[in-house]
Design a protein around this motif. Structure first.
Motif, PDB file in Angstrom:
ATOM      1  N   THR A 124       1.320  -2.324  -6.419  1.00 16.99           N
ATOM      2  CA  THR A 124       2.282  -1.389  -5.836  1.00 16.99           C
ATOM      3  C   THR A 124       1.548  -0.351  -4.995  1.00 16.99           C
ATOM      4  OG1 THR A 124       2.138   0.157  -7.689  1.00 16.99           O
ATOM      5  CG2 THR A 124       3.750  -1.622  -7.876  1.00 16.99           C
ATOM      6  N   GLU A 125       2.236   0.160  -3.997  1.00 15.18           N
ATOM      7  CA  GLU A 125       1.699   1.256  -3.199  1.00 15.18           C
ATOM      8  C   GLU A 125       2.856   2.069  -2.642  1.00 15.18           C
ATOM      9  OE1 GLU A 125      -0.698  -0.433  -0.086  1.00 15.18           O
ATOM     10  OE2 GLU A 125       0.680  -2.102   0.172  1.00 15.18           O
ATOM     11  N   THR A 126       2.584   3.340  -2.365  1.00 14.77           N
ATOM     12  CA  THR A 126       3.617   4.229  -1.845  1.00 14.77           C
ATOM     13  C   THR A 126       3.104   4.915  -0.592  1.00 14.77           C
ATOM     14  OG1 THR A 126       4.454   4.613  -4.092  1.00 14.77           O
ATOM     15  CG2 THR A 126       5.156   6.156  -2.382  1.00 14.77           C
ATOM     16  N   TYR A 127       3.959   4.959   0.426  1.00 14.52           N
ATOM     17  CA  TYR A 127       3.577   5.497   1.732  1.00 14.52           C
ATOM     18  C   TYR A 127       4.311   6.786   2.052  1.00 14.52           C
ATOM     19  CZ  TYR A 127       1.112   1.224   3.037  1.00 14.52           C
ATOM     20  OH  TYR A 127       0.229   0.181   3.097  1.00 14.52           O
ATOM     21  N   THR A 128       3.625   7.657   2.781  1.00 16.55           N
ATOM     22  CA  THR A 128       4.251   8.813   3.397  1.00 16.55           C
ATOM     23  C   THR A 128       4.047   8.694   4.901  1.00 16.55           C
ATOM     24  OG1 THR A 128       2.245  10.174   3.243  1.00 16.55           O
ATOM     25  CG2 THR A 128       3.775  10.256   1.375  1.00 16.55           C
ATOM     26  N   LEU A 129       4.734   9.530   5.649  1.00 14.42           N
ATOM     27  CA  LEU A 129       4.662   9.448   7.100  1.00 14.42           C
ATOM     28  C   LEU A 129       3.330   9.963   7.627  1.00 14.42           C
ATOM     29  CD1 LEU A 129       6.207   8.863   9.745  1.00 14.42           C
ATOM     30  CD2 LEU A 129       6.940  11.251   9.716  1.00 14.42           C
ATOM     31  N   GLY A 130       2.783   9.284   8.614  1.00 12.39           N
ATOM     32  CA  GLY A 130       1.551   9.741   9.244  1.00 12.39           C
ATOM     33  C   GLY A 130       0.914   8.624  10.040  1.00 12.39           C
ATOM     34  N   GLN A 182       4.731  17.847  -0.071  1.00  9.27           N
ATOM     35  CA  GLN A 182       5.682  17.442  -1.105  1.00  9.27           C
ATOM     36  C   GLN A 182       5.851  15.919  -1.140  1.00  9.27           C
ATOM     37  OE1 GLN A 182       9.262  20.173  -1.534  1.00  9.27           O
ATOM     38  NE2 GLN A 182       8.501  20.866   0.450  1.00  9.27           N
ATOM     39  N   SER A 183       5.825  15.300   0.032  1.00  9.62           N
ATOM     40  CA  SER A 183       5.954  13.843   0.077  1.00  9.62           C
ATOM     41  C   SER A 183       4.773  13.167  -0.616  1.00  9.62           C
ATOM     42  CB  SER A 183       6.031  13.372   1.536  1.00  9.62           C
ATOM     43  OG  SER A 183       7.169  13.899   2.188  1.00  9.62           O
ATOM     44  N   VAL A 184       3.571  13.653  -0.321  1.00 11.74           N
ATOM     45  CA  VAL A 184       2.370  13.088  -0.939  1.00 11.74           C
ATOM     46  C   VAL A 184       2.386  13.316  -2.446  1.00 11.74           C
ATOM     47  CG1 VAL A 184      -0.144  13.285  -1.106  1.00 11.74           C
ATOM     48  CG2 VAL A 184       0.957  13.234   1.138  1.00 11.74           C
ATOM     49  N   ASN A 185       2.807  14.501  -2.863  1.00  9.28           N
ATOM     50  CA  ASN A 185       2.883  14.796  -4.289  1.00  9.28           C
ATOM     51  C   ASN A 185       3.819  13.833  -5.010  1.00  9.28           C
ATOM     52  OD1 ASN A 185       4.546  17.010  -6.393  1.00  9.28           O
ATOM     53  ND2 ASN A 185       2.409  16.498  -6.708  1.00  9.28           N
ATOM     54  N   PHE A 186       4.990  13.610  -4.419  1.00 12.07           N
ATOM     55  CA  PHE A 186       5.958  12.691  -5.029  1.00 12.07           C
ATOM     56  C   PHE A 186       5.412  11.264  -5.047  1.00 12.07           C
ATOM     57  CE2 PHE A 186      10.122  10.247  -4.563  1.00 12.07           C
ATOM     58  CZ  PHE A 186      10.364  10.245  -5.930  1.00 12.07           C
ATOM     59  N   ALA A 187       4.758  10.860  -3.973  1.00 10.63           N
ATOM     60  CA  ALA A 187       4.162   9.523  -3.905  1.00 10.63           C
ATOM     61  C   ALA A 187       3.119   9.339  -5.009  1.00 10.63           C
ATOM     62  CB  ALA A 187       3.528   9.303  -2.526  1.00 10.63           C
ATOM     63  N   GLN A 188       2.314  10.363  -5.244  1.00  9.37           N
ATOM     64  CA  GLN A 188       1.309  10.294  -6.306  1.00  9.37           C
ATOM     65  C   GLN A 188       1.965  10.147  -7.678  1.00  9.37           C
ATOM     66  OE1 GLN A 188      -0.725  13.957  -5.553  1.00  9.37           O
ATOM     67  NE2 GLN A 188      -2.205  13.040  -4.140  1.00  9.37           N
ATOM     68  N   LEU A 189       3.063  10.872  -7.879  1.00 13.30           N
ATOM     69  CA  LEU A 189       3.778  10.783  -9.151  1.00 13.30           C
ATOM     70  C   LEU A 189       4.337   9.371  -9.360  1.00 13.30           C
ATOM     71  CD1 LEU A 189       5.719  14.188  -9.064  1.00 13.30           C
ATOM     72  CD2 LEU A 189       3.756  13.615 -10.501  1.00 13.30           C
ATOM     73  N   ILE A 190       4.823   8.762  -8.300  1.00  6.59           N
ATOM     74  CA  ILE A 190       5.347   7.387  -8.399  1.00  6.59           C
ATOM     75  C   ILE A 190       4.245   6.411  -8.787  1.00  6.59           C
ATOM     76  CG2 ILE A 190       6.301   5.454  -7.066  1.00  6.59           C
ATOM     77  CD1 ILE A 190       7.870   7.512  -5.424  1.00  6.59           C
ATOM     78  N   GLN A 191       3.098   6.524  -8.109  1.00 10.67           N
ATOM     79  CA  GLN A 191       2.002   5.610  -8.412  1.00 10.67           C
ATOM     80  C   GLN A 191       1.475   5.804  -9.826  1.00 10.67           C
ATOM     81  OE1 GLN A 191       2.613   3.327  -5.604  1.00 10.67           O
ATOM     82  NE2 GLN A 191       0.648   2.906  -6.589  1.00 10.67           N
ATOM     83  N   ILE A 201      -0.671  -2.987 -10.933  1.00 15.50           N
ATOM     84  CA  ILE A 201      -1.888  -2.652 -10.204  1.00 15.50           C
ATOM     85  C   ILE A 201      -1.566  -1.548  -9.209  1.00 15.50           C
ATOM     86  CG2 ILE A 201      -3.576  -3.510  -8.517  1.00 15.50           C
ATOM     87  CD1 ILE A 201      -3.424  -6.204  -9.896  1.00 15.50           C
ATOM     88  N   ASP A 202      -2.377  -0.512  -9.210  1.00 13.57           N
ATOM     89  CA  ASP A 202      -2.147   0.665  -8.368  1.00 13.57           C
ATOM     90  C   ASP A 202      -2.963   0.554  -7.090  1.00 13.57           C
ATOM     91  OD1 ASP A 202      -1.835   3.141  -7.237  1.00 13.57           O
ATOM     92  OD2 ASP A 202      -2.857   4.249  -8.838  1.00 13.57           O
ATOM     93  N   LYS A 203      -2.291   0.354  -5.961  1.00 21.39           N
ATOM     94  CA  LYS A 203      -2.984   0.254  -4.675  1.00 21.39           C
ATOM     95  C   LYS A 203      -3.009   1.587  -3.930  1.00 21.39           C
ATOM     96  CE  LYS A 203      -2.914  -3.478  -2.304  1.00 21.39           C
ATOM     97  NZ  LYS A 203      -2.496  -4.568  -1.382  1.00 21.39           N
ATOM     98  N   GLY A 204      -2.505   2.629  -4.561  1.00 20.33           N
ATOM     99  CA  GLY A 204      -2.696   3.963  -4.023  1.00 20.33           C
ATOM    100  C   GLY A 204      -1.577   4.497  -3.145  1.00 20.33           C
ATOM    101  N   VAL A 205      -1.831   5.718  -2.638  1.00 20.55           N
ATOM    102  CA  VAL A 205      -0.919   6.427  -1.743  1.00 20.55           C
ATOM    103  C   VAL A 205      -1.532   6.408  -0.346  1.00 20.55           C
ATOM    104  CG1 VAL A 205       0.123   8.658  -1.196  1.00 20.55           C
ATOM    105  CG2 VAL A 205      -0.029   7.899  -3.577  1.00 20.55           C
ATOM    106  N   HIS A 206      -0.723   6.083   0.647  1.00 19.51           N
ATOM    107  CA  HIS A 206      -1.236   5.925   2.010  1.00 19.51           C
ATOM    108  C   HIS A 206      -0.291   6.534   3.034  1.00 19.51           C
ATOM    109  CE1 HIS A 206      -3.940   3.090   0.074  1.00 19.51           C
ATOM    110  NE2 HIS A 206      -2.872   2.494  -0.433  1.00 19.51           N
ATOM    111  N   GLN A 207      -0.772   6.642   4.245  1.00 21.40           N
ATOM    112  CA  GLN A 207       0.037   7.099   5.365  1.00 21.40           C
ATOM    113  C   GLN A 207       0.189   5.976   6.381  1.00 21.40           C
ATOM    114  OE1 GLN A 207      -2.420  10.651   6.344  1.00 21.40           O
ATOM    115  NE2 GLN A 207      -0.446  11.689   6.501  1.00 21.40           N
ATOM    116  N   LEU A 222       8.105   5.856   1.173  1.00 24.67           N
ATOM    117  CA  LEU A 222       8.478   4.448   1.232  1.00 24.67           C
ATOM    118  C   LEU A 222       7.655   3.721   0.179  1.00 24.67           C
ATOM    119  CD1 LEU A 222       9.230   2.244   4.274  1.00 24.67           C
ATOM    120  CD2 LEU A 222       7.620   1.401   2.560  1.00 24.67           C
ATOM    121  N   VAL A 223       8.344   3.078  -0.747  1.00 19.01           N
ATOM    122  CA  VAL A 223       7.707   2.423  -1.887  1.00 19.01           C
ATOM    123  C   VAL A 223       7.636   0.918  -1.656  1.00 19.01           C
ATOM    124  CG1 VAL A 223       7.840   2.006  -4.372  1.00 19.01           C
ATOM    125  CG2 VAL A 223       8.611   4.192  -3.440  1.00 19.01           C
ATOM    126  N   GLU A 224       6.459   0.342  -1.870  1.00 16.32           N
ATOM    127  CA  GLU A 224       6.293  -1.113  -1.860  1.00 16.32           C
ATOM    128  C   GLU A 224       6.142  -1.550  -3.313  1.00 16.32           C
ATOM    129  OE1 GLU A 224       6.646  -3.123   0.555  1.00 16.32           O
ATOM    130  OE2 GLU A 224       6.207  -2.070   2.438  1.00 16.32           O
TER     131      GLU A 224
END
Length: 404
Positions: A124-130, A182-191, A201-207, A222-224
């Protein structure tokens, strides 16, 4: 006399009650926290397709379960869906729904994939805008943004944005997102929840440059959920238990995020120390605790770069067209190349990536892509190497223009 005073006070109170605007009376009641849940794809857009299932159905299942958890346990929260059934919703409309609802949080739910349907890649991985910092992040954004190509007026609606053109993504380099922290913080909490609760498996937080996140005006992720092209992970994603665990993980992250917002000042993150979004994807098994940064950086470098990339091009970016990926080495005459030859390959993060064409002239490669590749590989895109090392495509294009 006393009766007159009482009567006067009564008349004044009645008058105030009549003439005070209704919105002023309700102003004291707090606004409900609003979360918009976006199930990616839908209708005639299936998203990624596995051996047994379709991404659109997995996304919707998790989205509805997540929404139900929030509705059943948080009376102070309003849940809005961009879709609650199998219908197609354009990307720009999804963002409009969130903005019109004056949402406090936007969660877009997707399922990942690579070219091979027998891939062992998972996680899994979670994305923020960037702006993407790795080619793999760009690939994910390109796949998700490609849905606009089936919209009737996409060129007008998205101001000429081409999801398959690397140059289109340069706009994200200068984007200032006021909700980034705030987006990155929430993404980290999801992961964290995916790793500890769902044991994924944790593939991390990305932009990366996701159009659906670009248009929203609130903290957004955006969650994968995982790879539908991995048979084992597909079975998990399609199972009732799997979708429930993933929904519960996102829900618990939501609970923690919402609690943090109540106890912290604006811009202050209390759940954990904010960290920079990872530049390279590092696959971390749930029980791994001793991965060294130096080792992670080393494993992220591409391997098996073709020798032609290193010849007579010292100091200059070399552009190629990436056509497909696989978890195994394909023979030179493989049918998967659809008649393109010669095809080179390089290995990155355990995945073999295949390219066609090579030149220090970006325009030449762009013309080659349009004339020979696009009809066969609609998801193909241009990548760049410099002195045998893979480099950021946007930087490569800038260097090419500067050296022309």
């Amino acid at each position: 006399m006393r009766n007159n005073i009482v009567y006067t006070i009564y008349i004044i109170c009645i008058s105030l009650w009549i003439f005070i605007p209704e919105n002023a009376i309700h102003a004291a009641s707090p606004k409900k926290f609003t979360v918009v849940i976006d199930a990616g794809h839908g209708g005639h857009d299936p998203g990624a397709v596995g051996r047994r299932g379709k991404e659109k159905n997995i996304n919707l299942s998790v989205a509805l379960k997540l929404g139900k958890l929030i509705q059943n346990n948080h009376s102070d929260t309003k849940v809005v869906y961009t879709r609650s059934s199998d219908v197609f919703v354009p990307l720009h409309r999804r963002a409009e729904i969130a903005n019109e609802a004056k949402a406090d949080l936007f969660i877009s739910i997707h399922t990942n994939s690579i070219a091979s349907r027998s891939s062992r890649v998972s996680g899994t991985e979670t994305y923020t805008l960037g702006l993407h910092r790795t080619q793999e992040n760009l690939e994910v954004a390109q796949k998700e943004n490609a849905v606009i190509l089936i919209e009737d007026d996409y060129q007008k609606q998205y101001a000429g944005f081409n999801p398959n053109s690397s140059e289109s993504y340069i706009i994200f380099e200068f984007l200032q997102d006021k909700n980034m922290a705030q987006s990155v913080n929430f993404a980290q909490l999801i992961q964290q929840q995916f790793r500890h609760k769902a044991r994924r498996i944790d593939k991390g937080v990305h932009q990366a440059g996701f159009l659906v996140l670009r248009e929203t005006s609130m903290p957004s992720v955006l969650v994968e959920l995982g790879y539908i092209t991995n048979p084992n992970e597909e079975a998990y994603l399609l199972s009732s238990n799997g979708s429930s665990m993933l929904a519960q993980s996102i829900y618990q992250a939501f609970v923690n995020y919402k609690a943090n917002k109540k106890t912290s000042s604006p811009g202050v993150l209390t759940s954990s120390q904010p960290v920079e979004v990872e530049e390279d994807i590092v696959i971390v098994e749930p029980k791994t605790t001793n991965t060294k940064p130096a080792q992670a950086a080393k494993t992220a470098q591409p391997k098996e770069i073709s020798q032609s990339s290193k010849s007579n091009t010292s100091g200059k970016p070399v552009f190629k067209i990436q056509i497909l990926t696989s978890d195994k080495v394909l023979p030179k005459n493989s049918r998967q190349f659809k008649g393109l030859s010669p095809v080179d390959r390089y290995k990155e993060k355990g995945i073999y990536k295949y390219t066609y064409g090579e030149s220090t002239d970006y325009n030449k490669i762009l013309r080659l892509k349009r004339s020979k590749v696009d009809a066969k590989f609609k998801d193909a895109f241009i990548i760049a190497f410099k002195d045998g090392e893979k480099m950021n495509i946007n930087q490569a294009i800038r260097e090419f223009k500067k050296n022309k």
